[in-house]
Design a protein around this motif. Structure first.
Motif, PDB file in Angstrom:
ATOM      1  N   THR A 177      40.084  39.924  42.081  1.00 49.33           N
ATOM      2  CA  THR A 177      40.825  38.679  42.230  1.00 49.33           C
ATOM      3  C   THR A 177      42.315  38.903  41.983  1.00 49.33           C
ATOM      4  O   THR A 177      42.715  39.422  40.935  1.00 49.33           O
ATOM      5  N   GLY A 178      43.129  38.559  42.979  1.00 52.02           N
ATOM      6  CA  GLY A 178      44.572  38.688  42.841  1.00 52.02           C
ATOM      7  C   GLY A 178      45.092  40.114  42.844  1.00 52.02           C
ATOM      8  O   GLY A 178      46.277  40.340  42.576  1.00 52.02           O
ATOM      9  N   ALA A 179      44.252  41.083  43.155  1.00 50.72           N
ATOM     10  CA  ALA A 179      44.701  42.478  43.202  1.00 50.72           C
ATOM     11  C   ALA A 179      45.570  42.708  44.437  1.00 50.72           C
ATOM     12  O   ALA A 179      45.455  41.995  45.440  1.00 50.72           O
ATOM     13  N   PHE A 193      29.759  43.890  47.919  1.00 54.88           N
ATOM     14  CA  PHE A 193      29.548  42.819  46.947  1.00 54.88           C
ATOM     15  C   PHE A 193      30.729  42.632  45.976  1.00 54.88           C
ATOM     16  O   PHE A 193      30.572  42.059  44.906  1.00 54.88           O
ATOM     17  N   ALA A 194      31.897  43.124  46.362  1.00 54.12           N
ATOM     18  CA  ALA A 194      33.095  42.941  45.529  1.00 54.12           C
ATOM     19  C   ALA A 194      33.670  41.540  45.749  1.00 54.12           C
ATOM     20  O   ALA A 194      33.444  40.902  46.779  1.00 54.12           O
ATOM     21  N   VAL A 195      34.440  41.065  44.768  1.00 54.37           N
ATOM     22  CA  VAL A 195      35.103  39.761  44.863  1.00 54.37           C
ATOM     23  C   VAL A 195      36.571  40.017  45.178  1.00 54.37           C
ATOM     24  O   VAL A 195      37.300  40.609  44.378  1.00 54.37           O
ATOM     25  N   LEU A 196      37.004  39.573  46.373  1.00 57.47           N
ATOM     26  CA  LEU A 196      38.377  39.792  46.815  1.00 57.47           C
ATOM     27  C   LEU A 196      39.113  38.464  46.994  1.00 57.47           C
ATOM     28  O   LEU A 196      39.849  38.249  47.946  1.00 57.47           O
ATOM     29  N   THR A 197      38.939  37.554  46.076  1.00 54.95           N
ATOM     30  CA  THR A 197      39.589  36.255  46.139  1.00 54.95           C
ATOM     31  C   THR A 197      41.098  36.393  45.927  1.00 54.95           C
ATOM     32  O   THR A 197      41.537  36.994  44.940  1.00 54.95           O
ATOM     33  N   GLY A 213      28.485  42.233  52.019  1.00 60.04           N
ATOM     34  CA  GLY A 213      28.244  41.287  50.934  1.00 60.04           C
ATOM     35  C   GLY A 213      29.468  40.920  50.110  1.00 60.04           C
ATOM     36  O   GLY A 213      29.359  40.183  49.131  1.00 60.04           O
ATOM     37  N   ALA A 214      30.638  41.432  50.496  1.00 62.73           N
ATOM     38  CA  ALA A 214      31.857  41.126  49.739  1.00 62.73           C
ATOM     39  C   ALA A 214      32.267  39.672  49.966  1.00 62.73           C
ATOM     40  O   ALA A 214      31.940  39.072  50.993  1.00 62.73           O
ATOM     41  N   ARG A 215      32.994  39.112  49.004  1.00 68.55           N
ATOM     42  CA  ARG A 215      33.491  37.741  49.118  1.00 68.55           C
ATOM     43  C   ARG A 215      34.997  37.781  49.287  1.00 68.55           C
ATOM     44  O   ARG A 215      35.726  38.187  48.379  1.00 68.55           O
ATOM     45  N   MET A 216      35.452  37.345  50.455  1.00 68.18           N
ATOM     46  CA  MET A 216      36.875  37.340  50.771  1.00 68.18           C
ATOM     47  C   MET A 216      37.324  35.893  50.979  1.00 68.18           C
ATOM     48  O   MET A 216      37.107  35.317  52.040  1.00 68.18           O
ATOM     49  N   THR A 217      37.918  35.340  49.951  1.00 67.31           N
ATOM     50  CA  THR A 217      38.391  33.957  49.998  1.00 67.31           C
ATOM     51  C   THR A 217      39.896  33.933  49.803  1.00 67.31           C
ATOM     52  O   THR A 217      40.407  34.481  48.822  1.00 67.31           O
ATOM     53  N   GLN A 218      40.616  33.340  50.769  1.00 63.19           N
ATOM     54  CA  GLN A 218      42.085  33.299  50.745  1.00 63.19           C
ATOM     55  C   GLN A 218      42.669  34.704  50.601  1.00 63.19           C
ATOM     56  O   GLN A 218      43.740  34.899  50.004  1.00 63.19           O
TER      57      GLN A 218
END
Length: 258
Positions: A177-179, A193-197, A213-218
């Motif tokens: 997140t925010g990286a 399955f990583a979180v890339l918000t 399975g990764a989550r890419m939001t914004q």
């Protein structure tokens, strides 16, 4: 039967993560320290006075509080720093190849230009850590990389070391997140399955990467290269700059979730 650490490191693994197989993480080599913080500081000060790199190759520094120390250019190859605190430490240009930092805390540390080949950072706290320009085909599985910086870093697969298997950055189930991965080389890197918000992938090279399975939001994908990247089951929500990326050339686009 448990396999000795030395044997593991000398073996020919299929991936960076296979190094973990058979390693006894409860053994003294992986849980105890043979040095104190004061002794580590002495090594660093003496090396600086002599104008040479501090050599801590293979050192057992598990569980120590080394927060704020300056390891600039230090050699920490195959060192064991499991559950070690390196909060705010400076590790710019340090050599951490094959080092163990399982569940370590490097929050706010600087690793600019560092070498992290086959480094084990599983479940580590890497929030706000700076990996700018680092070469890091390392294991970041389940690590917390919230707000971390990877500008112009190289986590791509090491295609010149095929005798050791495909060594590449692995961020499976990592929190990103925010990286900031602006301009980073992420070819064939694993983000399953990583979180890339709100993560920045601006001008990043994700050719052949796995985002299953990764989550890419914004997520900002402006100018990002997704050629042949696997997006099976990837959640894509409110992406920024999608039109200027090559997401349309990713594999399994019919299996993304929007």
């Amino acid at each position: 039967m448990k396999i000795a650490l030395a044997a593991i490191l000398m073996a020919t693994p299929a991936t960076a993560q296979s190094v973990m197989q058979g390693v006894d993480m409860t053994s003294p080599a992986m849980t105890e320290s043979t040095m104190t913080r004061a002794e580590v500081e002495t090594v660093l000060v003496d090396a600086k006075a002599k104008g040479v790199a501090a050599d801590l190759t293979g050192a057992r520094l598990n569980g120590l509080d080394l927060s704020g120390l300056d390891f600039t250019g230090a050699i920490l190859r195959a060192a064991r720093l499991n559950k070690t605190s390196l909060v705010g430490a400076i590790l710019d240009r340090a050599i951490l190849d094959q080092a163990w930092l399982h569940s370590a805390t490097l929050r706010g540390a600087s690793l600019k230009g560092a070498n992290l080949f086959q480094t084990q950072l599983i479940r580590s706290d890497l929030r706000q850590t700076d990996f700018t320009g680092a070469r890091a085909p390392a294991n970041f599985t389940r690590a917390d990389l919230t707000g971390a910086t990877f500008k112009n870093a190289d986590l791509s697969a090491d295609m010149k070391n095929q005798s050791m298997g495909l060594m590449r950055g692995d961020l499976t189930k990592a929190t990103l997140t925010g990286a900031d991965f602006q301009g980073a080389n992420l070819a064939r890197v694993v983000f399953d399955f990583a979180v890339l918000t709100e993560t920045s992938l601006v001008d990043a090279n994700l050719m052949g990467a796995s985002l299953s399975g990764a989550r890419m939001t914004q997520t900002d994908v402006t100018g990002a290269n997704f050629n042949e990247a696997d997006v099976t089951g990837t959640r894509l929500n409110e992406l920024v700059g999608e039109a200027s990326s090559t997401l349309s050339k990713a594999k399994n686009l019919d299996r993304v979730i929007r």
